[in-house]
Design a protein around this motif. Structure first.
Motif, mmCIF file in Angstrom:
data_model
loop_
_atom_site.group_PDB
_atom_site.id
_atom_site.type_symbol
_atom_site.label_atom_id
_atom_site.label_comp_id
_atom_site.label_asym_id
_atom_site.label_seq_id
_atom_site.Cartn_x
_atom_site.Cartn_y
_atom_site.Cartn_z
ATOM 1 N N PRO A 136 -25.135 -12.421 -13.160
ATOM 2 C CA PRO A 136 -26.771 -11.824 -13.239
ATOM 3 C C PRO A 136 -27.343 -12.071 -11.821
ATOM 4 C CG PRO A 136 -26.040 -12.972 -15.285
ATOM 5 C CD PRO A 136 -24.961 -13.216 -14.388
ATOM 6 N N ASP A 137 -26.816 -13.674 -11.265
ATOM 7 C CA ASP A 137 -27.916 -13.905 -10.057
ATOM 8 C C ASP A 137 -26.948 -13.307 -8.723
ATOM 9 O OD1 ASP A 137 -29.517 -15.207 -11.364
ATOM 10 O OD2 ASP A 137 -28.310 -17.152 -11.520
ATOM 11 N N GLY A 138 -26.266 -12.418 -8.878
ATOM 12 C CA GLY A 138 -25.381 -11.828 -7.898
ATOM 13 C C GLY A 138 -24.005 -12.503 -7.555
ATOM 14 N N ALA A 139 -23.424 -12.016 -6.464
ATOM 15 C CA ALA A 139 -22.117 -12.772 -6.051
ATOM 16 C C ALA A 139 -22.409 -13.849 -4.971
ATOM 17 C CB ALA A 139 -21.418 -11.500 -5.449
ATOM 18 N N TYR A 140 -21.677 -14.589 -4.999
ATOM 19 C CA TYR A 140 -21.610 -15.788 -4.067
ATOM 20 C C TYR A 140 -20.094 -15.976 -3.489
ATOM 21 C CZ TYR A 140 -26.026 -17.995 -5.541
ATOM 22 O OH TYR A 140 -27.432 -18.082 -5.762
ATOM 23 N N ARG A 141 -19.950 -15.892 -2.076
ATOM 24 C CA ARG A 141 -18.763 -16.376 -1.536
ATOM 25 C C ARG A 141 -18.666 -17.741 -0.704
ATOM 26 N NH1 ARG A 141 -15.985 -11.639 -1.612
ATOM 27 N NH2 ARG A 141 -17.162 -9.923 -2.589
ATOM 28 N N THR A 142 -17.596 -17.922 -0.477
ATOM 29 C CA THR A 142 -17.237 -19.348 0.300
ATOM 30 C C THR A 142 -16.103 -19.238 1.699
ATOM 31 O OG1 THR A 142 -16.999 -21.749 0.306
ATOM 32 C CG2 THR A 142 -15.821 -20.263 -1.208
ATOM 33 N N ASP A 143 -16.491 -19.672 2.855
ATOM 34 C CA ASP A 143 -15.441 -19.817 3.696
ATOM 35 C C ASP A 143 -14.543 -21.091 3.525
ATOM 36 O OD1 ASP A 143 -17.104 -21.448 4.819
ATOM 37 O OD2 ASP A 143 -17.008 -20.372 6.687
#
Length: 292
Positions: A136-143
């Motif tokens: 619900p809070d959107g997508a999160y990504r990481t490197d």
């Protein structure tokens, strides 16, 4: 610029505003072939790939001047890009394995302004890194070093402003590259970071201060202490094999104490520099920072 066939490779620099020709944003070339000339672009990974950029810029469809380059200088630029990418690759391998503490990016803007091409490159990085969580809070990504909400990409597109300065510098330092995959434990750590972040405006950044199960990164003082120890060890290791030429340094009262520093061979200097850089958190071969 003529599009006529050429008998040898022709190199060009395409410059963004403010770019010196010694550090162009794009390095291009036109390569002869039996079927006619082929235009190529040098990627940030040091690989030449077919690209319409050279012809499009020559027709005025893309901004920025084209500067012809002599081949010797162009090859030197190409070699520099490849050396830099080798350092990036070493850092990405460490990120993939989870060797860095993670930090969560905060919404906001950095300094400067991104043109359309720079925005596209930034958005590709922000939306293409491994996915941590989507909800619900959107997508999160990481490197494998930074964790960020994908919505930052929307802000970049809408405003032309880069992400916060620390994240922006990190992305530039990694040549807009990220690991294609990360170890599961890294994604789990990133997910925990997202879930533990406060939802209040202006909250302090959530970050790991060390990799779980590992001691925190050394302080500057600790690094300098280790560097001093390495210097003493290195001097002792090479004292017996390094020429002693006090007669050539009659005015150097400290020559006896540091003659190894003065007279060390190229191999010994390389050995010292590589480990000294590693101690200080730098890439051992290039001296680039790896912990931004």
């Amino acid at each position: 610029m003529s599009t006529a066939d050429v008998s040898e490779v022709a190199y060009f620099a395409r410059l963004r505003e403010g770019d010196p020709v010694t550090a162009p944003s794009w390095l291009l070339r036109r390569v002869p072939s039996p079927d006619g000339p082929v235009d190529e672009l040098l990627g940030r990974d040091g690989v030449w790939r077919p690209s319409p950029m050279l012809a499009a810029t020559g027709r005025g469809e893309l901004p920025g001047p084209l500067k012809p380059l002599v081949s010797v200088f162009a090859v030197a630029l190409e070699s520099a890009v490849r050396r830099e990418y080798e350092a990036v690759s070493r850092a990405l391998a460490r990120q993939r394995a989870g060797e860095f503490p993670l930090r969560l990016a905060v919404p906001g803007y950095g300094s400067g302004y991104l043109d359309a091409e720079a925005r596209a490159e930034m958005v590709a990085f922000l939306t293409g890194a491994p996915l941590v969580v989507s909800g619900p809070d959107g997508a999160y990504r990481t490197d494998g070093m930074w964790v960020w909400p994908e919505s930052i990409a929307d802000s970049v597109l809408a405003t032309g402003l880069p992400p916060e300065d620390e994240l922006f510098l990190h992305i530039e330092d990694r040549a807009f590259c990220h690991p294609e995959e990360l170890e599961k434990v890294v994604l789990d750590r990133a997910r925990f970071l997202v879930e533990s972040a406060p939802r209040t405006e202006g909250a302090e950044r959530v970050r790991e201060f060390s990799v779980p199960g590992m001691p925190p990164p050394p302080t500057t003082e600790e690094r300098l202490g280790e560097l001093a120890g390495w210097h003493s060890e290195w001097q002792g290791r090479h004292a017996g094999s390094t020429p002693y030429r006090a007669e050539e340094h009659p005015d150097d009262e400290d020559y006896e104490r540091h003659h190894v520093d003065v007279e060390a061979s190229a191999e010994a200097e390389t050995e010292y520099t590589a480990k000294a850089r590693q101690i200080m958190g730098l890439d051992p071969k290039t001296g680039r920072r790896v912990d931004l």
